[in-house]
Design an enzyme around this catalytic site. Sequence first.
Site, PDB file in Angstrom:
ATOM      1  N   GLY A 183      -9.726  -6.799  14.867  1.00 60.84           N
ATOM      2  CA  GLY A 183     -11.002  -6.058  14.583  1.00 60.84           C
ATOM      3  C   GLY A 183     -12.023  -5.540  15.641  1.00 60.84           C
ATOM      4  O   GLY A 183     -13.135  -5.021  15.351  1.00 60.84           O
ATOM      5  N   GLU A 200       1.482  -9.594  13.299  1.00 58.96           N
ATOM      6  CA  GLU A 200       2.410  -8.342  13.270  1.00 58.96           C
ATOM      7  C   GLU A 200       3.357  -8.300  12.192  1.00 58.96           C
ATOM      8  O   GLU A 200       3.681  -7.363  11.575  1.00 58.96           O
ATOM      9  CB  GLU A 200       3.023  -8.353  14.689  1.00 58.96           C
ATOM     10  CG  GLU A 200       2.263  -8.014  15.734  1.00 58.96           C
ATOM     11  CD  GLU A 200       2.365  -8.630  16.996  1.00 58.96           C
ATOM     12  OE1 GLU A 200       3.683  -9.265  17.093  1.00 58.96           O
ATOM     13  OE2 GLU A 200       1.630  -8.604  17.759  1.00 58.96           O
TER      14      GLU A 200
END
Length: 160
Positions: A64, A127
């Site tokens: 983020g 991921e």
Amino acid sequence: MERTVGVLLAADTVFVIGVGREGLAARGFAMRLAHLGLTVHWAWDDTTPAVTASDVLVMVNGPGTIGHLDYVFDRVQEVGATTIVVSAIREARTPALADVALIVPATVYRGEGDLVPSIQPMGSLFEQATQLVFDTLVLQLAERLGVAFADLAPRHRNFE
């Protein structure tokens, strides 16, 4: 997830962006959106047009707080486009500012907090989980659009 589907269906154009292995998951999602018949652009492509207020940006930003992604996020917000940020950390910069924060709370590279731990290196779990979230979104979008999987193949690149 439902809010993400609604935002994607309402957009004129979908722009998708990410970096590294997170970016590979994002790029695969962009491909499937195109196969579904949405107008979509991979943001790093030189032929990508300008974003407008009627568009949406889907950004994968695991921790983020990836500097150049934060910069892109700010430019897209300035024009009024809707933002969806996929991240592991809700309180981080871009997910906290996004119109939609899609949180995948898996161990992520350079991320800290209440995350699902992994024995895998760096951000592998994030991921992989992000890829599964994207595939689930594709299934939901196909259902909402009334698109059969046979409809996707003719939209696949035919010069490989």
